[in-house]
Every structure is written in structure tokens, then in C-alpha cells.
Design a protein around this motif. Structure first.
Motif, PDB file in Angstrom:
ATOM      1  N   HIS A 274      11.550  32.073 -30.738  1.00 13.65           N
ATOM      2  CA  HIS A 274      11.850  33.037 -29.679  1.00 13.65           C
ATOM      3  C   HIS A 274      10.707  34.024 -29.511  1.00 13.65           C
ATOM      4  CE1 HIS A 274      12.875  36.732 -32.091  1.00 13.65           C
ATOM      5  NE2 HIS A 274      12.986  35.831 -33.037  1.00 13.65           N
ATOM      6  N   ASP A 275      10.714  34.696 -28.361  1.00 10.73           N
ATOM      7  CA  ASP A 275       9.707  35.681 -27.989  1.00 10.73           C
ATOM      8  C   ASP A 275       8.311  35.056 -27.969  1.00 10.73           C
ATOM      9  OD1 ASP A 275       8.500  38.021 -27.217  1.00 10.73           O
ATOM     10  OD2 ASP A 275       8.462  38.898 -29.228  1.00 10.73           O
ATOM     11  N   ILE A 276       8.151  34.099 -27.061  1.00  5.62           N
ATOM     12  CA  ILE A 276       6.870  33.434 -26.846  1.00  5.62           C
ATOM     13  C   ILE A 276       6.440  33.740 -25.413  1.00  5.62           C
ATOM     14  CG2 ILE A 276       5.582  31.292 -27.038  1.00  5.62           C
ATOM     15  CD1 ILE A 276       7.096  32.018 -29.608  1.00  5.62           C
ATOM     16  N   LEU A 300      18.648  22.843 -32.563  1.00 10.09           N
ATOM     17  CA  LEU A 300      17.768  23.878 -33.087  1.00 10.09           C
ATOM     18  C   LEU A 300      18.574  25.130 -33.395  1.00 10.09           C
ATOM     19  CD1 LEU A 300      14.724  23.618 -30.637  1.00 10.09           C
ATOM     20  CD2 LEU A 300      15.165  22.317 -32.724  1.00 10.09           C
ATOM     21  N   SER A 301      18.062  25.948 -34.302  1.00  5.55           N
ATOM     22  CA  SER A 301      18.725  27.225 -34.579  1.00  5.55           C
ATOM     23  C   SER A 301      18.639  28.152 -33.380  1.00  5.55           C
ATOM     24  CB  SER A 301      18.090  27.895 -35.801  1.00  5.55           C
ATOM     25  OG  SER A 301      18.267  27.106 -36.963  1.00  5.55           O
ATOM     26  N   ARG A 302      17.483  28.116 -32.685  1.00  2.20           N
ATOM     27  CA  ARG A 302      17.306  28.980 -31.508  1.00  2.20           C
ATOM     28  C   ARG A 302      16.068  28.550 -30.743  1.00  2.20           C
ATOM     29  NH1 ARG A 302      16.634  35.634 -31.745  1.00  2.20           N
ATOM     30  NH2 ARG A 302      16.485  36.006 -29.513  1.00  2.20           N
ATOM     31  N   LEU A 303      16.174  28.576 -29.428  1.00  2.00           N
ATOM     32  CA  LEU A 303      15.024  28.390 -28.552  1.00  2.00           C
ATOM     33  C   LEU A 303      15.271  29.285 -27.344  1.00  2.00           C
ATOM     34  CD1 LEU A 303      12.355  27.059 -27.908  1.00  2.00           C
ATOM     35  CD2 LEU A 303      13.588  25.096 -26.979  1.00  2.00           C
ATOM     36  N   ARG A 330      17.683  29.348 -23.778  1.00  2.00           N
ATOM     37  CA  ARG A 330      18.164  30.593 -23.192  1.00  2.00           C
ATOM     38  C   ARG A 330      17.021  31.549 -22.833  1.00  2.00           C
ATOM     39  NH1 ARG A 330      22.499  29.224 -26.696  1.00  2.00           N
ATOM     40  NH2 ARG A 330      24.521  29.398 -25.611  1.00  2.00           N
ATOM     41  N   ASN A 331      17.218  32.228 -21.706  1.00  2.00           N
ATOM     42  CA  ASN A 331      16.358  33.336 -21.288  1.00  2.00           C
ATOM     43  C   ASN A 331      14.887  32.897 -21.153  1.00  2.00           C
ATOM     44  OD1 ASN A 331      18.662  34.941 -21.432  1.00  2.00           O
ATOM     45  ND2 ASN A 331      18.215  35.569 -23.534  1.00  2.00           N
ATOM     46  N   VAL A 332      14.652  32.127 -20.115  1.00  2.00           N
ATOM     47  CA  VAL A 332      13.298  31.670 -19.800  1.00  2.00           C
ATOM     48  C   VAL A 332      12.913  32.249 -18.445  1.00  2.00           C
ATOM     49  CG1 VAL A 332      11.770  29.695 -19.511  1.00  2.00           C
ATOM     50  CG2 VAL A 332      13.732  29.540 -21.076  1.00  2.00           C
ATOM     51  N   ARG A 333      11.749  32.865 -18.386  1.00  2.00           N
ATOM     52  CA  ARG A 333      11.321  33.543 -17.171  1.00  2.00           C
ATOM     53  C   ARG A 333      10.006  32.956 -16.674  1.00  2.00           C
ATOM     54  NH1 ARG A 333      12.114  38.567 -14.727  1.00  2.00           N
ATOM     55  NH2 ARG A 333      10.297  39.360 -13.583  1.00  2.00           N
ATOM     56  N   GLY A 354      20.257  31.534 -18.310  1.00  2.00           N
ATOM     57  CA  GLY A 354      19.367  32.672 -18.083  1.00  2.00           C
ATOM     58  C   GLY A 354      17.978  32.240 -17.653  1.00  2.00           C
ATOM     59  N   LEU A 355      17.908  31.227 -16.790  1.00  2.00           N
ATOM     60  CA  LEU A 355      16.628  30.786 -16.242  1.00  2.00           C
ATOM     61  C   LEU A 355      16.282  31.654 -15.037  1.00  2.00           C
ATOM     62  CD1 LEU A 355      14.275  28.759 -16.085  1.00  2.00           C
ATOM     63  CD2 LEU A 355      15.766  27.281 -14.723  1.00  2.00           C
TER      64      LEU A 355
END
Length: 371
Positions: A274-276, A300-303, A330-333, A354-355
Motif C-alpha cells: 500500500h501507499d505506492i 493478498l493481505s492488502r493491495l 482498493r483505492n486506486v487513483r 474506490g477506483l
């Protein structure tokens, strides 16, 4: 073979409290050399450190907490290495040449060469080192990954060039693996595989693999595979990573956060990524320009929390945000992207939440009557 002489000089400087070992103009053949704390290996203009073509001149990296048996490509050998050292550096305007083709059967006349059965040494492997610098040098024709940093902290790589014969396999530029506080800037790459890979290969280490606070900026990347890779499905934690001011030219893909079955290690909990952030990128590729992909069946645990801002893209295939039934992305901008593509679609998405798309400009380069 100058291995013993180079090692003796490094050891003497280390014993004296630190300083610089100068490698003057000329070609210096060497096998595996260990850098020591407070030592700078400096390659003067015209200096070429030439890797031995014989595997017996390389030692397997064996260190506390490191599982050499799990090393990717079945190799934990390298020309230059350091273990738990601090304040070390490789500097100068000289060249470090891996003579990588010596480890392959070059009888093939076309296409990629087959992977050899024996290990292929890398150019640089630093394990659990602190306060390190790599500046100015050219790294040429590594037989495998060129530079591999493993659980290192406070690293600065600036102004280097990494190139490799594209007939070889797995010739990455820089692999930042389970490291903290790393800056890579003003570098040029022309590699067969990933120019830069950010990883956290948990099976290698006896402590949690966490890769964080990584900055990559102002780099030119040419690749026969992809410019940037972030993570694989069995990695540990990868977070707080920033890429900016990149030019990427690839015969395959551009930026990949790809999690296929072939990279999955049994019994692992799944990567936590996360936070990439990516910004200000000019990207040209023949396939996928941006791929956030999780194969069906992989959990995955989180992406999450990924951003792509100010891109100019020319690609043969769409951007992809494709999770799996087990892993929702989740949460891709995406903000201010210009995309030219002959593909029927410019974006493909599934299993995402959350795209956010803002100022996406799409133009088709297709011929004929494509919709």
C-alpha cells in the motif's frame, strides 16, 4: 586474477579505520570481493573491474538470517558483496563488467538464451548494510540481477548506468528488497528484465520482510520486460514508495504490480502492499502500460492506496486494475493521464473498490474501422 590484491587493499583500509581504495585505469580481472565497513571502492576514469568467467572464483553468500537456498534464480553469488557493513561505497566513473555471456551457452543464434544449470553471479549483493552509496559507475552485462540490496538501510544510488545484453535472462537493474530509506536518482537503465524492482522476499529472511520509504526519481528506463515491478504474491510488506520523473520505454510492459500463480510460494500469507505513488511519467510500451493484477485464486493481505498522476502513455494494450475474487484492489487513483492505444479498451477493471479517474484523455491509434 586480482581478487587477492583487491581484497588485501580493502582489508588494509578497513583495519586502518576506513578510507578509499582506488582502482586506476586498466582492466582488472577479479572474483568475489567483500567490502568492509568505512571503505569506499573508487573506480577512476578508464578503470574496468572485470568479473571472472569462472564460477569457482565466486563464493556463496552465507550469513546469519539469510536463506541462501531460497535465493531467486538459485544463485547467491556476486562479484562485489558486503554483509552487515556500514558506511560503504562504490563510486567513480569506471565500469564494472560482469561478462555475463560467459555463463551461458551462446551457441544459439537467435532469441533469448536458455538459462544455464549453474548459478549465475550478480554484480553487487549487499546484505543488512547501513549507510551505503553507489555513485557514477557503469554496471555492464551482469549474468543475473545487476544490483541486489537486501534488508539494507539508508542507501543512496545516484548517477549510475546499468546495461545488459538482452539475450541473457533475468538481467534486472536494481532490486530493492526488504530495505528502508533508499533513494535512487539520475540513473539510466537498458536491461533485459526489470529496470527497478521493489520487493520484500520473505522466504529469504528470519525477520519480517518490510520494504519502506523508497524514492526513485529522474531515471531513464529501457527494458525488454518492464520498467518497474512492485511486489510479488509471496512478499511481505511494501509501503511508502514514490516514483517520479521517469521515462520508460519497454518492448513489453511499463509498470507492473503483478501477482501471478507462478510467483506464489506455498504457505505464505500473501503480500501487503500500500501507499505506492507514481507521478510525471512518459511511458511507451508494446503491451500493458500500468498493470495492477492479481490472478484468480490468489489472496493478498492488502493491495491498496495506489496513485498514478501526470502520465503520457503510448501502449499496445490497456491499463489494467484487476483484482481477484479473493483480493479486492482498493483505492486506486489515476489523474491527468493521456493514453494513446490501438486497443479496443484503454482501461480494464474488475474486483476493485474506490477506483478514481480524473482527467483521463484517450485517443485511438487503431487503423481501419475499430470502434
Amino acid at each position: 586474477l586480482n581478487t587477492a590484491a583487491i581484497q588485501q587493499a580493502i582489508n588494509a583500509v578497513h583495519s586502518a579505520g576506513g578510507g578509499r581504495v582506488n582502482c586506476g585505469p586498466g582492466t582488472w580481472l577479479s572474483g568475489c570481493v567483500d567490502l568492509r565497513s568505512h571503505v569506499e571502492l573508487h573506480l577512476e576514469p578508464g578503470a574496468r573491474l572485470l568479473a571472472s568467467p569462472h564460477l569457482e572464483d565466486y563464493e556463496l553468500l552465507q550469513a546469519k538470517g539469510f536463506n541462501a537456498d531460497a535465493a531467486p534464480e538459485k544463485s547467491a553469488h556476486s562479484l562485489l558483496r558486503a554483509v552487515e557493513a556500514e558506511d560503504i561505497a562504490i563510486t567513480g566513473s569506471g565500469t564494472i563488467d560482469g561478462q555475463g555471456l560467459c555463463f551461458y551457452d551462446t551457441g544459439q543464434t537467435t532469441g533469448k538464451l536458455d538459462k544455464p544449470d549453474t548459478p549465475r553471479p550478480r554484480l553487487v549483493m549487499f546484505y543488512r548494510c547501513r549507510s551505503l552509496r553507489i555513485e557514477g559507475c557503469a554496471f555492464v552485462d551482469s549474468a543475473c540481477w545487476s544490483i541486489w540490496l537486501m534488508q539494507c538501510e539508508n542507501a543512496r544510488i545516484n548517477g549510475i548506468t546499468v546495461t545488459g545484453d538482452r539475450r541473457m535472462r533475468n538481467v534486472d537493474g536494481i532490486d530493492v528488497d526488504a530495505c528502508r530509506n533508499v533513494t535512487i536518482s539520475d540513473c539510466r537503465f537498458d536491461t533485459e528484465d526489470d529496470c527497478i524492482a521493489v520487493r520484500a522476499i520473505q522466504v529469504l529472511y528470519d525477520t519480517p520482510a518490510i520494504c519502506e520509504n523508497i524514492i526513485v526519481t529522474n531515471c531513464l528506463m529501457k527494458s525488454g520486460c518492464q520498467g518497474v515491478r512492485v511486489g510479488c504474491p509471496s512478499d511481505g510488506v511494501i509501503r511508502h514508495v514514490t516514483f517520479s520523473e521517469l521515462i520508460i520505454e519497454s518492448t513489453l510492459n511499463g509498470i507492473m504490480l503483478q501477482n501471478p500463480h507462478r510467483y506464489l510460494r506455498a504457505g505464505t500469507p500473501g503480500a501487503h502492499i500500500h501507499d505506492i505513488q507514481f507521478s510525471d511519467v512518459i511511458l511507451t510500451c508494446e503491451r500493458t502500460p500500468i498493470g495492477i493484477i492479481v490472478d484468480e485464486g490468489i489472496e493478498l493481505s492488502r493491495l491498496s492506496d495506489l496513485s498514478f498522476t501526470n502520465f503520457r502513455i503510448r501502449s499496445g494494450e490497456p491499463c489494467k486494475v484487476q483484482g481477484s475474487s479473493q483480493t479486492v484492489v482498493r483505492n486506486v487513483r489515476f489523474c491527468n493521464l493521456s493514453i494513446e492505444t490501438p486497443a479496443d479498451s484503454a482501461f480494464l477493471s474488475r474486483h476493485c473498490e474506490g477506483l478514481h479517474l480524473d482527467e483521463i484523455h484517450i485517443s485511438s491509434t487503431a487503423t481501419g474501422e475499430a470502434p
